[in-house]
Design a protein around this motif. Sequence first.
Motif, PDB file in Angstrom:
ATOM      1  N   ASP A 137      73.204  43.458 143.952  1.00  0.00           N
ATOM      2  CA  ASP A 137      74.165  42.534 143.646  1.00  0.00           C
ATOM      3  C   ASP A 137      74.758  42.032 144.874  1.00  0.00           C
ATOM      4  OD1 ASP A 137      76.882  41.753 143.209  1.00  0.00           O
ATOM      5  OD2 ASP A 137      76.839  42.487 141.372  1.00  0.00           O
ATOM      6  N   SER A 175      77.216  36.618 146.076  1.00  0.00           N
ATOM      7  CA  SER A 175      78.292  36.487 144.955  1.00  0.00           C
ATOM      8  C   SER A 175      79.644  35.653 145.106  1.00  0.00           C
ATOM      9  CB  SER A 175      78.640  37.960 144.147  1.00  0.00           C
ATOM     10  OG  SER A 175      77.427  38.444 143.815  1.00  0.00           O
ATOM     11  N   PRO A 176      79.554  34.632 145.404  1.00  0.00           N
ATOM     12  CA  PRO A 176      80.833  33.627 145.551  1.00  0.00           C
ATOM     13  C   PRO A 176      81.393  33.270 144.654  1.00  0.00           C
ATOM     14  CG  PRO A 176      78.888  32.432 146.394  1.00  0.00           C
ATOM     15  CD  PRO A 176      78.272  33.696 145.904  1.00  0.00           C
ATOM     16  N   ASN A 177      82.724  32.728 144.740  1.00  0.00           N
ATOM     17  CA  ASN A 177      83.323  32.149 143.384  1.00  0.00           C
ATOM     18  C   ASN A 177      83.092  30.690 143.363  1.00  0.00           C
ATOM     19  OD1 ASN A 177      83.857  34.941 143.120  1.00  0.00           O
ATOM     20  ND2 ASN A 177      85.628  34.668 144.836  1.00  0.00           N
ATOM     21  N   HIS A 187      81.199  36.280 152.279  1.00  0.00           N
ATOM     22  CA  HIS A 187      79.873  36.228 151.426  1.00  0.00           C
ATOM     23  C   HIS A 187      78.726  36.030 152.212  1.00  0.00           C
ATOM     24  CE1 HIS A 187      83.083  34.588 148.616  1.00  0.00           C
ATOM     25  NE2 HIS A 187      82.586  35.680 147.893  1.00  0.00           N
ATOM     26  N   HIS A 201      76.245  37.641 141.462  1.00  0.00           N
ATOM     27  CA  HIS A 201      77.362  37.849 140.495  1.00  0.00           C
ATOM     28  C   HIS A 201      78.361  36.851 140.758  1.00  0.00           C
ATOM     29  CE1 HIS A 201      79.141  40.595 137.629  1.00  0.00           C
ATOM     30  NE2 HIS A 201      80.343  40.602 138.144  1.00  0.00           N
ATOM     31  N   GLY A 247      81.447  34.221 140.876  1.00  0.00           N
ATOM     32  CA  GLY A 247      82.834  34.406 139.931  1.00  0.00           C
ATOM     33  C   GLY A 247      82.866  33.063 139.209  1.00  0.00           C
ATOM     34  N   TYR A 283      88.201  40.702 135.865  1.00  0.00           N
ATOM     35  CA  TYR A 283      87.022  41.112 136.850  1.00  0.00           C
ATOM     36  C   TYR A 283      86.446  42.400 136.607  1.00  0.00           C
ATOM     37  CZ  TYR A 283      84.759  41.576 141.612  1.00  0.00           C
ATOM     38  OH  TYR A 283      84.087  41.857 142.569  1.00  0.00           O
ATOM     39  N   ASP A 305      82.905  43.802 135.142  1.00  0.00           N
ATOM     40  CA  ASP A 305      82.032  44.610 135.888  1.00  0.00           C
ATOM     41  C   ASP A 305      81.549  46.062 135.039  1.00  0.00           C
ATOM     42  OD1 ASP A 305      80.912  43.987 138.447  1.00  0.00           O
ATOM     43  OD2 ASP A 305      82.808  44.181 139.238  1.00  0.00           O
ATOM     44  N   TYR A 308      75.744  47.434 145.248  1.00  0.00           N
ATOM     45  CA  TYR A 308      76.547  46.466 145.189  1.00  0.00           C
ATOM     46  C   TYR A 308      76.948  45.862 146.641  1.00  0.00           C
ATOM     47  CZ  TYR A 308      77.541  47.189 140.208  1.00  0.00           C
ATOM     48  OH  TYR A 308      77.426  47.815 138.873  1.00  0.00           O
ATOM     49  N   THR A 362      79.546  44.361 148.874  1.00  0.00           N
ATOM     50  CA  THR A 362      80.916  43.555 149.175  1.00  0.00           C
ATOM     51  C   THR A 362      81.649  44.202 150.343  1.00  0.00           C
ATOM     52  OG1 THR A 362      82.379  44.815 148.071  1.00  0.00           O
ATOM     53  CG2 THR A 362      81.059  43.296 146.566  1.00  0.00           C
ATOM     54  N   GLN A 410      86.859  45.898 148.333  1.00  0.00           N
ATOM     55  CA  GLN A 410      86.754  46.030 147.077  1.00  0.00           C
ATOM     56  C   GLN A 410      86.383  47.834 146.840  1.00  0.00           C
ATOM     57  OE1 GLN A 410      85.016  43.375 144.638  1.00  0.00           O
ATOM     58  NE2 GLN A 410      84.995  41.858 146.189  1.00  0.00           N
ATOM     59  N   PHE A 432      85.521  49.593 143.127  1.00  0.00           N
ATOM     60  CA  PHE A 432      84.189  49.972 142.555  1.00  0.00           C
ATOM     61  C   PHE A 432      84.207  51.756 142.537  1.00  0.00           C
ATOM     62  CE2 PHE A 432      82.426  45.933 144.171  1.00  0.00           C
ATOM     63  CZ  PHE A 432      81.632  45.745 143.348  1.00  0.00           C
TER      64      PHE A 432
END
Length: 600
Positions: A137, A140-142, A151, A177, A179, A324, A328, A346, A348, A352, A356
């Motif tokens: 994963d 994964s931007p929004n 990102h 993933h 957003g 969020y 997840d 994952y 990131t 975060q 997690f």
Amino acid sequence: SAERLRDNAGVTSTLNMKNSCNVLGQLEDLFSRALQAAYPGVTHVASQLQVSKQKQADYQCNDAMALAKSLKKNPREVGEILLKNVPPSPMVSKLELSGPGFINITISTDFIRQQVTNIVLHGVTPPPTTPLRVVVDFSSPNIAKEMHVGHLRSTIIGDSIARLMEYLGHDVLRINHLGDWGTQFGMLIAHLEDRFPDFATKPPPIADLQTFYKESKKRFDEDAEFKKRAYQAVVKLQAHNPIHIKGWQEICEISKKEFSKVYERLKVKIIDRGESFYQSRMESAVKVLQDTGMLEEDEGRKVMFGEGADIPLTIVKSDGGFTYDTSDMACIRQRIEEEKADWLVYVTDAGQGQHFKSLFACAKKAGIYDAAKTRIDHVTFGVVLGKTGRSSRHDQVSDTVRLVDLLNEGLQRSEEKLQEKERDKALTKEEFTKARDAVAYGCIKYADLSHDRARDYVFSFDRMLDFRGNTAAYLLYALTRIRSIARTACIKREDIMAEAQKHPIELEHEKEWKLARTLLKLSDVLLKITEDLCLHSLCEYLFEVSAVFTEFYDNCYCVEKNSDGKIVKINLNRLMLCEATAAVMEKCFAILGIDTVGKM
Ligand code: ARG
């Protein structure tokens, strides 16, 4: 035992040529078998093998020390017994007890020659591994927000991890993933209705989605009437009202198109599967958590605590909405139960970490995740800093530069650099463009991957485009130089292959041996990365290969010329070494996601 079979298969297949051998890994197996045979039942000693610092040996095993300590015996005696129990292997030519109980290991020269020859004949091949189903994963931007440098880091690191896993033979699912779900879509859709009333039939010509986002946010914050409409729009979207779904889709499309420009340029493959994918799964996950008594009330919210995690997950908001965290939770369940993943990764930013930590703890508590069955890694990284290197928020590159602009600047700078070196005069237009792109994107990726990902790093085009030191610019150039050695001697790849088919490579000079041994370390380097997922060790290795090659090249003639510059002697064995070196470097670049060029 199965263990034994696997080990034998490893060494045998590497001798039967195709697979490259992970020397260190194979030695570890040999010594753990020795331990089993000598001291059955002793399991608490992990094999301690390392590259030898002494000249007369390649590796060194320190197991006897730790073992003697726990058995309360003399380490030299224990070393003696261990040594006697090491099964014979074609890989090892000598084992010798030294000092207080070290075992010095010498790798067979025939084995080294055969392995290098294999690289020439079959290319660089992965060590034998058990294939796993891996979900990576990353990126994964929004939607409707900016894809920022964080990102970009996730994209570069995640892609490289996926490439490594794919090379090792794992079955990799690369997931974006996005957003793409949540309350922000209410205000976006409400704003869309006002600005482009016919959006359902005509795709809205929104040139700049971020400005559009800011406009709608401003209205949301300042206009109570608009705010109410935004809430209603969310409700309708979640009820799958076709008009609202249409608006949501339009907005997502615009964003995704922007993102894909970045992926195309960086040659990153990824499957879009955002938070919205988990809508129905969120419903069922919440129900299960509720029914099994996992949720606690907290001021109208429903939260869940995991063991060892201080901050709970918010599973249901006070207005009944999901978060969020909810997505997840549904997502981890989907990956384990539906995708049947053996390994979840994952990627990131370090910010975060808490999220997690709580997620994994809660998933464990809910019986979704079992650490004995599934491996999970949260791969984190630090922030990217601007020129001054201060860690103030304003100094982060993300605040000032759009990603596409950053890539454009990279191209521009790379072009200037190559012109400065007058490469435009030596290369055709097409070759020049290829070199420019490879250097630009290669440098950006390499600068990121060559730093310890946990640390913040200073983004500097000047530094990453430097043709000296541990940069992609230098290494890509070094590779073209190696490639040109045979070319200038008018020797083709087939000629070198034909030579390798006749006999294993002959190695004499000390620097030839050093280079050969260095080339054989690739598999061990890669397998170590599967443990810590730190790609900078691959960059360090790549840099080491190029340095050791330079030592070899400075000391050993590959092609001899007379005073008129006429070729008088070609050493095909050494050209084999050049070929193997180039193959190893190319493999490293491929795993780092960096394009190589024939000329630059
Ligand atoms: N969209 C998130 C962000 O921009 C990253 C998502 C990471 N993946 C995940 N499964 N939570 O910060």
